[in-house]
Design an enzyme around this catalytic site. Sequence first.
Site, mmCIF file in Angstrom:
data_model
loop_
_atom_site.group_PDB
_atom_site.id
_atom_site.type_symbol
_atom_site.label_atom_id
_atom_site.label_comp_id
_atom_site.label_asym_id
_atom_site.label_seq_id
_atom_site.Cartn_x
_atom_site.Cartn_y
_atom_site.Cartn_z
ATOM 1 N N ASP A 266 0.949 -1.172 0.114
ATOM 2 C CA ASP A 266 -0.037 0.221 0.004
ATOM 3 C C ASP A 266 0.897 1.279 -0.024
ATOM 4 O O ASP A 266 0.569 2.109 -0.733
ATOM 5 C CB ASP A 266 -0.886 0.151 1.106
ATOM 6 C CG ASP A 266 -0.435 -0.272 2.578
ATOM 7 O OD1 ASP A 266 1.150 -0.349 2.301
ATOM 8 O OD2 ASP A 266 -0.841 -0.188 3.496
ATOM 9 N N ASP B 155 6.854 3.905 3.359
ATOM 10 C CA ASP B 155 7.413 4.941 4.204
ATOM 11 C C ASP B 155 8.780 5.007 4.381
ATOM 12 O O ASP B 155 9.802 5.287 3.813
ATOM 13 C CB ASP B 155 6.299 4.783 5.404
ATOM 14 C CG ASP B 155 6.580 5.933 6.381
ATOM 15 O OD1 ASP B 155 7.164 7.081 6.029
ATOM 16 O OD2 ASP B 155 5.965 5.787 7.486
ATOM 17 N N PHE C 18 0.179 11.372 7.593
ATOM 18 C CA PHE C 18 -0.272 10.197 7.843
ATOM 19 C C PHE C 18 -1.626 10.019 7.147
ATOM 20 O O PHE C 18 -2.651 10.911 7.527
ATOM 21 C CB PHE C 18 -0.375 9.890 9.286
ATOM 22 C CG PHE C 18 -0.469 8.505 9.586
ATOM 23 C CD1 PHE C 18 0.584 7.977 9.760
ATOM 24 C CD2 PHE C 18 -1.783 7.937 9.540
ATOM 25 C CE1 PHE C 18 0.408 6.319 9.944
ATOM 26 C CE2 PHE C 18 -1.864 6.734 9.977
ATOM 27 C CZ PHE C 18 -0.775 5.955 9.972
ATOM 28 N N VAL C 19 -1.525 9.148 6.055
ATOM 29 C CA VAL C 19 -2.946 9.105 5.362
ATOM 30 C C VAL C 19 -3.644 7.706 5.565
ATOM 31 O O VAL C 19 -3.067 6.733 6.032
ATOM 32 C CB VAL C 19 -2.554 9.286 3.760
ATOM 33 C CG1 VAL C 19 -1.858 10.514 3.417
ATOM 34 C CG2 VAL C 19 -1.515 8.247 3.554
HETATM 35 P P1 IMP Z 1 7.440 1.383 6.046
HETATM 36 O O1 IMP Z 1 7.941 -0.042 6.833
HETATM 37 O O2 IMP Z 1 7.989 2.509 7.097
HETATM 38 O O3 IMP Z 1 7.973 1.554 4.853
HETATM 39 O O4 IMP Z 1 5.806 1.399 6.465
HETATM 40 C C1 IMP Z 1 5.204 0.622 5.370
HETATM 41 C C2 IMP Z 1 3.739 0.188 6.318
HETATM 42 O O5 IMP Z 1 3.416 1.027 7.382
HETATM 43 C C3 IMP Z 1 2.905 0.343 5.086
HETATM 44 O O6 IMP Z 1 2.607 -0.992 4.576
HETATM 45 C C4 IMP Z 1 1.644 0.737 6.091
HETATM 46 O O7 IMP Z 1 1.015 -0.478 6.601
HETATM 47 C C5 IMP Z 1 2.305 1.439 7.348
HETATM 48 N N1 IMP Z 1 1.987 2.830 7.004
HETATM 49 C C6 IMP Z 1 3.126 3.679 6.683
HETATM 50 N N2 IMP Z 1 2.734 5.021 6.551
HETATM 51 C C7 IMP Z 1 1.453 4.911 6.651
HETATM 52 C C8 IMP Z 1 0.427 5.993 6.686
HETATM 53 O O8 IMP Z 1 0.490 7.247 6.375
HETATM 54 N N3 IMP Z 1 -0.890 5.409 6.708
HETATM 55 C C9 IMP Z 1 -1.209 4.200 7.234
HETATM 56 N N4 IMP Z 1 -0.190 3.292 7.186
HETATM 57 C C10 IMP Z 1 1.050 3.712 7.179
HETATM 58 MG MG MG Z 2 1.001 -2.135 4.778
#
Ligand code: IMP
Ligand code: MG
Length: 205
Positions: free
Chosen positions: A127, A130, A179-180
């Site tokens: 999805d 981040d 944060f979305v």
């Molecule tokens: P990362 O490991 O920091 O890249 O985060 C990835 C996961 O964190 C995504 O697959 C989402 O499940 C969650 N996530 C990161 N940012 C957001 C956001 O803005 N809204 C909702 N979920 C998020």
């Molecule tokens: Mg995810």
Amino acid sequence: MPRLPQPQQPRPAGTVVVQHSSRTRVPHHWHPDIQSILIPTTTLKLRVKSLAQSLQHHYEDKNPVLISVLNGTVVFTADLIRSLNFPLTLDFIGTSSYRNQTRPGPLHFTKKLSTNIQNRHVLLIDDILDTGQTLHAILTQLHTLKPRSLRTCVLLQKRVPRTHAIRPHYTGFNIPNAFVVGYGLDYAEQYRNLPFIGVLRTPPP
Ligand code: IMP
Ligand code: MG
């Protein structure tokens, strides 16, 4: 005063950049929680169709395994696969890193793959990218299973410094660092059913 042309940031071909805009109204019911609509439903639909066209081009003769990351990616995946007109296998992998908060925590695998991906063409669908921690951990795991090829497709990519350098092969939208929620994405397991991507009002610490 005439508007001067803005300098263009380099970005991967085919990605769409969205900025905050107040043109689309947040439906009344969601006003207390959602600050603004970042990506309206119609924009999501159009972009998902164009991503599907790119995937069609690359995968139509490859019978790939599509691996969707639970739970946030189910809505995107459901729309995407219905625009793909070729044989494929769909599987899911479960991870969890956000627990009733907006800051990342340690990553757990909550569901393992059911498909043998050895020597198969694999597309990992997530999805939102981040920090890159989640995709990095999943890709590391998938590489050990010896797929024939491994590509990544993310609906959203935040403009933030990443802890892991990951460049997805397919990206729906580049978004600001907010944060979305909605279109599958949650905060504390809420808001997944919103048909648009909205910016959450700052949650309590
Ligand atoms: P990362 O490991 O920091 O890249 O985060 C990835 C996961 O964190 C995504 O697959 C989402 O499940 C969650 N996530 C990161 N940012 C957001 C956001 O803005 N809204 C909702 N979920 C998020
Ligand atoms: Mg995810």
